[in-house]
Write a protein that holds these residues in place. Structure first.
Motif, PDB file in Angstrom:
ATOM      1  N   ILE A 151     -43.357  57.121  85.707  1.00 35.71           N
ATOM      2  CA  ILE A 151     -43.354  55.996  84.777  1.00 35.71           C
ATOM      3  C   ILE A 151     -43.100  56.547  83.381  1.00 35.71           C
ATOM      4  CG2 ILE A 151     -45.896  56.056  84.701  1.00 35.71           C
ATOM      5  CD1 ILE A 151     -45.852  53.033  84.153  1.00 35.71           C
ATOM      6  N   LYS A 152     -42.237  55.876  82.631  1.00 32.24           N
ATOM      7  CA  LYS A 152     -41.893  56.375  81.293  1.00 32.24           C
ATOM      8  C   LYS A 152     -41.928  55.234  80.282  1.00 32.24           C
ATOM      9  CE  LYS A 152     -38.855  60.039  83.016  1.00 32.24           C
ATOM     10  NZ  LYS A 152     -39.665  61.208  82.651  1.00 32.24           N
ATOM     11  N   GLU A 153     -42.396  55.579  79.097  1.00 30.47           N
ATOM     12  CA  GLU A 153     -42.378  54.600  78.010  1.00 30.47           C
ATOM     13  C   GLU A 153     -40.936  54.374  77.573  1.00 30.47           C
ATOM     14  OE1 GLU A 153     -44.861  55.724  74.743  1.00 30.47           O
ATOM     15  OE2 GLU A 153     -46.649  55.924  76.008  1.00 30.47           O
ATOM     16  N   ILE A 154     -40.596  53.104  77.316  1.00 26.41           N
ATOM     17  CA  ILE A 154     -39.217  52.833  76.877  1.00 26.41           C
ATOM     18  C   ILE A 154     -39.143  52.131  75.524  1.00 26.41           C
ATOM     19  CG2 ILE A 154     -38.265  52.802  79.209  1.00 26.41           C
ATOM     20  CD1 ILE A 154     -38.242  49.698  79.023  1.00 26.41           C
ATOM     21  N   GLY A 155     -40.275  51.674  75.007  1.00 25.38           N
ATOM     22  CA  GLY A 155     -40.213  50.994  73.704  1.00 25.38           C
ATOM     23  C   GLY A 155     -41.450  50.150  73.474  1.00 25.38           C
ATOM     24  N   ILE A 156     -41.387  49.348  72.440  1.00 25.71           N
ATOM     25  CA  ILE A 156     -42.527  48.537  72.024  1.00 25.71           C
ATOM     26  C   ILE A 156     -42.072  47.082  71.913  1.00 25.71           C
ATOM     27  CG2 ILE A 156     -44.222  48.165  70.148  1.00 25.71           C
ATOM     28  CD1 ILE A 156     -44.695  50.838  71.294  1.00 25.71           C
ATOM     29  N   SER A 157     -42.894  46.188  72.421  1.00 25.38           N
ATOM     30  CA  SER A 157     -42.556  44.757  72.347  1.00 25.38           C
ATOM     31  C   SER A 157     -42.784  44.235  70.927  1.00 25.38           C
ATOM     32  CB  SER A 157     -43.433  43.984  73.329  1.00 25.38           C
ATOM     33  OG  SER A 157     -44.750  43.906  72.790  1.00 25.38           O
ATOM     34  N   PRO A 158     -42.260  43.057  70.605  1.00 25.88           N
ATOM     35  CA  PRO A 158     -42.451  42.529  69.243  1.00 25.88           C
ATOM     36  C   PRO A 158     -43.924  42.396  68.837  1.00 25.88           C
ATOM     37  CG  PRO A 158     -40.702  41.327  70.338  1.00 25.88           C
ATOM     38  CD  PRO A 158     -41.318  42.227  71.379  1.00 25.88           C
ATOM     39  N   LEU A 159     -44.818  42.174  69.797  1.00 27.31           N
ATOM     40  CA  LEU A 159     -46.239  42.082  69.450  1.00 27.31           C
ATOM     41  C   LEU A 159     -46.975  43.399  69.687  1.00 27.31           C
ATOM     42  CD1 LEU A 159     -47.105  38.451  70.654  1.00 27.31           C
ATOM     43  CD2 LEU A 159     -46.940  39.284  68.299  1.00 27.31           C
ATOM     44  N   GLY A 160     -46.214  44.485  69.870  1.00 25.31           N
ATOM     45  CA  GLY A 160     -46.828  45.809  69.860  1.00 25.31           C
ATOM     46  C   GLY A 160     -47.270  46.362  71.200  1.00 25.31           C
ATOM     47  N   LYS A 161     -46.840  45.764  72.297  1.00 33.57           N
ATOM     48  CA  LYS A 161     -47.210  46.322  73.604  1.00 33.57           C
ATOM     49  C   LYS A 161     -46.200  47.407  74.008  1.00 33.57           C
ATOM     50  CE  LYS A 161     -49.664  42.488  75.698  1.00 33.57           C
ATOM     51  NZ  LYS A 161     -49.707  41.433  74.682  1.00 33.57           N
ATOM     52  N   THR A 162     -46.726  48.477  74.585  1.00 38.72           N
ATOM     53  CA  THR A 162     -45.829  49.535  75.059  1.00 38.72           C
ATOM     54  C   THR A 162     -45.124  49.068  76.327  1.00 38.72           C
ATOM     55  OG1 THR A 162     -47.371  51.130  74.166  1.00 38.72           O
ATOM     56  CG2 THR A 162     -45.725  51.981  75.683  1.00 38.72           C
ATOM     57  N   MET A 163     -43.839  49.320  76.366  1.00 40.24           N
ATOM     58  CA  MET A 163     -43.045  48.908  77.529  1.00 40.24           C
ATOM     59  C   MET A 163     -42.687  50.134  78.378  1.00 40.24           C
ATOM     60  SD  MET A 163     -40.618  46.091  75.757  1.00 40.24           S
ATOM     61  CE  MET A 163     -39.807  45.637  77.305  1.00 40.24           C
ATOM     62  N   TYR A 164     -42.499  49.899  79.650  1.00 42.99           N
ATOM     63  CA  TYR A 164     -42.300  51.012  80.596  1.00 42.99           C
ATOM     64  C   TYR A 164     -41.156  50.740  81.562  1.00 42.99           C
ATOM     65  CZ  TYR A 164     -46.978  52.332  79.084  1.00 42.99           C
ATOM     66  OH  TYR A 164     -48.059  52.680  78.334  1.00 42.99           O
ATOM     67  N   ALA A 165     -40.593  51.848  82.055  1.00 44.63           N
ATOM     68  CA  ALA A 165     -39.745  51.792  83.245  1.00 44.63           C
ATOM     69  C   ALA A 165     -40.447  52.616  84.316  1.00 44.63           C
ATOM     70  CB  ALA A 165     -38.364  52.352  82.960  1.00 44.63           C
TER      71      ALA A 165
ATOM     72  N   HIS B 150     -37.334  31.504  75.649  1.00 45.81           N
ATOM     73  CA  HIS B 150     -36.313  31.549  76.694  1.00 45.81           C
ATOM     74  C   HIS B 150     -34.962  32.068  76.187  1.00 45.81           C
ATOM     75  CE1 HIS B 150     -35.482  30.233  80.816  1.00 45.81           C
ATOM     76  NE2 HIS B 150     -34.264  29.993  80.408  1.00 45.81           N
ATOM     77  N   ASP B 151     -34.766  32.022  74.886  1.00 42.68           N
ATOM     78  CA  ASP B 151     -33.511  32.541  74.328  1.00 42.68           C
ATOM     79  C   ASP B 151     -33.446  34.060  74.358  1.00 42.68           C
ATOM     80  OD1 ASP B 151     -31.979  30.364  73.793  1.00 42.68           O
ATOM     81  OD2 ASP B 151     -32.350  30.307  71.640  1.00 42.68           O
ATOM     82  N   ASN B 152     -34.459  34.730  74.926  1.00 45.41           N
ATOM     83  CA  ASN B 152     -34.398  36.196  74.851  1.00 45.41           C
ATOM     84  C   ASN B 152     -33.190  36.769  75.581  1.00 45.41           C
ATOM     85  OD1 ASN B 152     -35.594  35.639  77.302  1.00 45.41           O
ATOM     86  ND2 ASN B 152     -37.326  37.026  77.038  1.00 45.41           N
ATOM     87  N   ASN B 153     -32.697  36.080  76.630  1.00 44.62           N
ATOM     88  CA  ASN B 153     -31.487  36.653  77.235  1.00 44.62           C
ATOM     89  C   ASN B 153     -30.219  36.174  76.534  1.00 44.62           C
ATOM     90  OD1 ASN B 153     -31.580  34.080  78.350  1.00 44.62           O
ATOM     91  ND2 ASN B 153     -30.667  34.720  80.279  1.00 44.62           N
TER      92      ASN B 153
ATOM     93  N   THR C  40     -31.649  41.731  68.493  1.00 45.03           N
ATOM     94  CA  THR C  40     -32.572  41.592  67.368  1.00 45.03           C
ATOM     95  C   THR C  40     -34.029  41.835  67.763  1.00 45.03           C
ATOM     96  OG1 THR C  40     -32.841  39.220  67.758  1.00 45.03           O
ATOM     97  CG2 THR C  40     -31.099  39.873  66.236  1.00 45.03           C
ATOM     98  N   GLN C  41     -34.369  41.639  69.047  1.00 43.59           N
ATOM     99  CA  GLN C  41     -35.772  41.693  69.459  1.00 43.59           C
ATOM    100  C   GLN C  41     -36.080  43.058  70.084  1.00 43.59           C
ATOM    101  OE1 GLN C  41     -37.653  38.984  68.525  1.00 43.59           O
ATOM    102  NE2 GLN C  41     -35.703  38.368  67.605  1.00 43.59           N
ATOM    103  N   SER C  42     -37.203  43.628  69.712  1.00 41.20           N
ATOM    104  CA  SER C  42     -37.468  45.020  70.086  1.00 41.20           C
ATOM    105  C   SER C  42     -37.628  45.213  71.603  1.00 41.20           C
ATOM    106  CB  SER C  42     -38.715  45.538  69.367  1.00 41.20           C
ATOM    107  OG  SER C  42     -39.860  44.817  69.779  1.00 41.20           O
ATOM    108  N   ASP C  43     -38.125  44.196  72.316  1.00 41.85           N
ATOM    109  CA  ASP C  43     -38.225  44.346  73.778  1.00 41.85           C
ATOM    110  C   ASP C  43     -36.831  44.397  74.403  1.00 41.85           C
ATOM    111  OD1 ASP C  43     -37.976  41.716  72.945  1.00 41.85           O
ATOM    112  OD2 ASP C  43     -39.515  40.916  74.281  1.00 41.85           O
ATOM    113  N   ASN C  44     -35.931  43.570  73.886  1.00 41.25           N
ATOM    114  CA  ASN C  44     -34.560  43.606  74.406  1.00 41.25           C
ATOM    115  C   ASN C  44     -33.879  44.935  74.103  1.00 41.25           C
ATOM    116  OD1 ASN C  44     -34.839  41.042  75.354  1.00 41.25           O
ATOM    117  ND2 ASN C  44     -33.805  40.062  73.648  1.00 41.25           N
TER     118      ASN C  44
END
Ligand SMILES: [Zn+2]
Length: 895
Positions: free
Chosen positions: A87-101, A227-230, A237-241
């Motif tokens: 499991i690897k960290e891939i970034g941070i969501s707009p509200l600050g959660k760590t994202m993973y793959a 829902h516009d995230n895709n 523009t959005q850090s999770d994307n």
């Protein structure tokens, strides 16, 4: 030290039993543990906690959902204890959660991930590879299948299925599955929108067991865009994307990608590729063939398990860039699946007679080639969707395994083909001059292209090509690059491929919008070079990123001038005003002391006190402002920080969400006002109220009006179903009458049409109509139809709303509203700020009979009493992708 932990400890409190453990875990990242556990976890697959034992229920169970953190905790435990998972960290969501793959594969592949990543990159980007080298890498490499789950957080099932998929692959002894794991690395983003996931799950749990169980969540399931995230994968523009897009743009270069979604409850149970027409013309034909193979294998494998209702080539087209996040433009075999929904985790019962289809590939809900095994109705549960998710995912891995050598070879062949096409077919280059109306937007495009994995160059001398001069320092994007299809798609203007169901018959309508051209949407002039030029080629030098930021303010400067032409000037100005630094604006070009100013330029006098703060502000820009050594001229207007309210409804109000995003990005402070709060609030505490696009009836009553004028009852807890009512509207007009400013665009302008009233005193009400009306319905009778395109408008000069704007731009329009003004009565007035030209109205995308718009009004300024109202017949900030028009909005904040 971790082996003895009882997994149930993780369930509730999300506390690690040993604080040290937690600390090391977070500090050293996963590589540390991967190393330790690679040794100790061999053959320990049987010790892995089952999802049921960890979460306390089997994922997919009726009325049960887990949150984001337990999901990640579980994946981390699997990664620690299984040599088939990393499991690897891939970034941070707009509200600050760590994202993973999460990487799932054979122990040998997991150990070798770094080398496999290198191979992916080489196959994706090396167009010079020899046949021998390619054969070697195809043999050594593995197919990476990227799974992006539940970006639309209300579509809970793919994420809820992910622990079952991970556990199954980590523990299986099925020789067939072990073969897949040998050939394939499944790179799963278990939750593509962690913020939204927690919002939805918390909402569901809050209402579980009440009459509103399964009701819609108020607000957007994301910090901003819902829902516009895709719809954000061109602009990123959005850090999770951004975190997810980097996986295929920059870091892992998977060969296959699947986005996992859900659709309505009463249609087919599942959708798999191929997609429906129209398809994007810049995509290589073999991408479609490959998605068809994956999709047909899914349909075959799923129906072999008795899973009914799998449909293909239905509804979802592959023309616009949202459905595969632009991955297919980057040579990825990208696809989409969609499952029929339940009410989050609450089962639904569907009568057979309620089942229907929406056309576009399925004309009847009947056995047919695109749905050979229709589902017959009955109970439909989260567990059913989870089962479908498992089988569709396993089918994709199986197909990838079966064709692994072909897929790896295809990736490199396509890279070579794209580069070769760029060398032999026009256009060869896109050129953007260094000088632009808004240089900040130019820098924005270049940074964005780099983020997308596209190389951009600069010329080191002047080159004359035919009648076009390319000057030293201009930016050039050659098409001979692996991601040629993407470059061409986003740099050219869009022409929607018109396809018909029958010769000369009905046209296949677009699924979503039809325009995304970066230069046109950002007001950056660019042109194609359609001839090969050795001279131009030899003049190019590659740009290093990050691009240089502005230097410190020179000592000799007495004031800083932020040009009205640049969007980022507004950011600087709002930052300065919030630090109590005085900002002035020029209203006339001529100044008392000969200082060169354009109308709308902002000026800050430098002082010993503010110089440091101004330096920080200037260094945060992408382009240097101008500096003036002369003393400040007279006759400038001192600005005050406007107090801004933004009206956002409870009903997944994405346009308001995008507006919040833009205001935050430009450091513009604001307060969110719900429509029903307008009655209770003291509106006089605001200077400006923004009304993003929203139906008049939703703003007034919280309910949507159908075309037959009846209301549809919203699927929300009634305490959220409120509007501003007539009383709120009256109050709003009093706000304007007394000097307030309202900016309203697109559908919300409907609020201000027709007869209005305000209270003059206790006994008297004034009735009036603003000198404007919406004439869209008469234009629609002339067959005007604009699905979401860029239309040309002409702007008036010498108005505070058009400071810094060129004479003509493209604006994002969905065909309405279109205005007509009239001679005003009483204390009202109006000015047409923008109108459509006589011809050549469509700039990019698709429109029918756009001639009906000729010379009609697109934007109007109105006065009532002491106040002002601006109506935009377009979205000035559409999905944060139309920065060409931002200044029309920003200037309105200083009216
Ligand atoms: Zn979706």
């Amino acid at each position: 030290m971790v082996k003895g932990i009882k997994y149930s400890i993780f369930l509730e409190a999300n506390q690690y039993p040993c604080p040290m453990f937690k600390k090391i875990f977070y500090l050293s990242g996963l590589c540390f543990f991967a190393a330790i556990f690679a040794l100790s976890a061999q053959n320990n697959q049987s010790e892995l906690p089952t999802p049921e034992s960890f979460f306390g229920f089997k994922p997919g169970a009726d009325r049960e959902l887990f949150n984001y953190q337990p999901l990640i905790d579980y994946m981390k435990i699997l990664a620690e204890k299984s040599d088939r998972i990393d499991i690897k960290e891939i970034g941070i969501s707009p509200l600050g959660k760590t994202m993973y793959a999460v990487f799932l594969s054979s122990p040998a592949n997991i150990k070798n991930l770094h080398r496999l990543q290198e191979i992916n990159k080489t196959l994706a980007l090396d167009d010079q590879m020899s046949i021998e080298e390619q054969e070697k890498l195809v043999k050594e490499g593995r197919v990476f299948v990227m799974g992006a789950l539940s970006m639309h957080s209300g579509e809970v099932a793919p994420t809820q299925a992910s622990p079952l998929i991970a556990y199954d692959l980590a523990t299986t002894s099925d020789p067939e599955k072990l073969q897949w794991l040998n050939d394939v690395v499944y790179m799963m983003v278990p939750s593509q929108n962690p913020d939204g996931m927690d919002m939805v799950v918390d909402h569901y749990k809050k209402y579980k067991g009440t009459k509103y169980e399964g009701s819609s969540m108020p607000g957007v399931y994301h910090k901003y865009v819902g829902h516009d995230n895709n719809r954000d994968f061109v602009t990123l523009t959005q850090s999770d994307n951004l975190a997810v897009a980097r996986l295929y743009n920059q870091s892992w270069f998977p060969q296959v990608m699947v986005e996992k979604h859900q659709m309505g409850s009463t249609g087919p149970r599942y959708f798999v590729p191929p997609m429906h027409d129209p398809i994007a013309e810049n995509i290589d034909e073999q991408i479609w063939s490959w998605t068809r193979i994956f999709g047909s294998n899914m349909a075959k494998d799923m129906s072999a398990l008795g899973q009914a209702g799998v449909s293909q080539q239905y509804m979802f087209d592959d023309y616009w860039l949202g459905s595969t996040e632009t991955a297919i433009w980057k040579n990825v075999i990208g696809m989409l699946t969609e499952a029929a929904s339940v009410k989050y985790a609450t089962p639904v019962y569907i009568e057979k007679s309620e089942l229907s289809v929406g056309g576009k590939g399925l004309g009847e809900y009947k056995k047919s080639i695109n749905m050979p095994l229709p589902w017959e109705g009955g109970w439909w549960r989260l567990g059913d969707i989870v089962d479908y998710e498992l089988s569709s995912t396993f089918s994709i891995l199986k197909t990838a395994s079966k064709h692994h050598a072909d897929i790896l070879k295809f990736r490199n062949d396509l890279c070579k083909k794209q580069v070769e096409t760029g060398k032999t077919q026009a256009p060869y280059y896109f050129v953007m001059h260094r000088k632009q109306n808004d240089e900040g937007e130019l820098i924005g495009i270049i940074n964005l292209l780099n983020e997308h994995g596209v190389a951009v160059y600069k010329t080191d001398k002047d080159v004359l090509l035919g009648s076009k001069m390319i000057s030293e320092g201009d930016y050039v994007v050659p098409l001979a690059q692996p991601f040629r299809a993407f470059i061409k798609e986003v740099m050219e203007k869009q022409k929607f491929p018109e396809r018909h169901y029958t010769p000369g018959g009905e046209m296949i309508r677009p699924y979503d919008i039809t325009s995304w051209s970066l230069p046109l949407h950002r007001g950056v002039e660019s042109f194609e070079v359609n001839e090969e030029s050795v001279e131009l080629h030899n003049s190019l030098s590659k740009i290093d990123f990050p691009l240089a930021q502005p230097e410190s303010i020179p000592e000799s400067a007495n004031s800083v001038v932020f040009p009205a032409t640049r969007n980022e000037s507004f950011k600087a100005v709002f930052q300065a005003m919030q630090k109590d630094i005085k900002v002035y604006r020029a209203e006339n070009p001529a100044t008392s002391n000969g200082t060169d100013l354009n109308p709308g330029d902002f000026i800050v006098q430098l002082t010993a006190k503010n110089r440091d703060e101004m330096n920080t502000i200037v260094k945060g820009l992408s382009v240097s402002p101008n500096y003036e050594e002369k003393s400040m001229p007279d006759g400038l207007k001192e600005l005050s920080l406007p107090k801004i309210a933004l009206v956002e409804t409870n009903f997944h109000d994405m346009d308001a969400g995008w507006t919040r995003y833009i205001l935050d990005t430009y450091s513009i402070p604001f307060t969110v006002l719900k429509p029903d709060e307008i009655v209770k609030s003291k509106l006089s505490s605001f200077d400006v109220i923004l009304f993003p696009s929203n139906q008049k009836d939703v703003l007034l009553s919280g309910k949507r009006k159908r075309s037959d004028q009846t209301y549809s009852v919203p699927d929300y807890d009634p305490k959220y179903v409120k509007g501003m009512d007539k009383e709120g509207l009256e109050k709003l007009f009093s706000f304007i009458n007394e000097g307030g400013v309202v900016l309203s665009w697109e559908q919300s302008t409907g609020l201000f049409m027709g007869t209005q009233t305000i209270e003059i005193d206790k006994d008297t009400k004034e009735e009036f109509s603003l000198p404007v009306s919406d004439i869209t319905s008469s234009l629609v009778k002339q067959s005007l139809s604009v699905p979401g395109s860029l239309l040309r408008i002409k702007l008036v000069k010498d108005h505070a709303l058009t400071y810094g704007m060129p004479e003509s731009i493209g604006v994002f329009s969905q065909g309405s509203p279109v205005f007509s003004t009239s001679v005003p009565n009483f204390d009202m007035d109006r000015r047409v700020i923008a109108s459509y030209p006589e011809d050549n109205i469509l700039l990019s995308g698709y429109a029918e009979n756009e001639e009906a718009l000729a010379e009609k009004t697109a934007m109007v300024w109105l006065k009532k009493g002491k106040g002002q109202l601006v109506m935009y017949g377009f979205n000035p900030q559409f999905r944060a992708s139309t920065s060409v028009a931002y200044k029309l909005l920003f200037n309105g904040l200083f009216l």
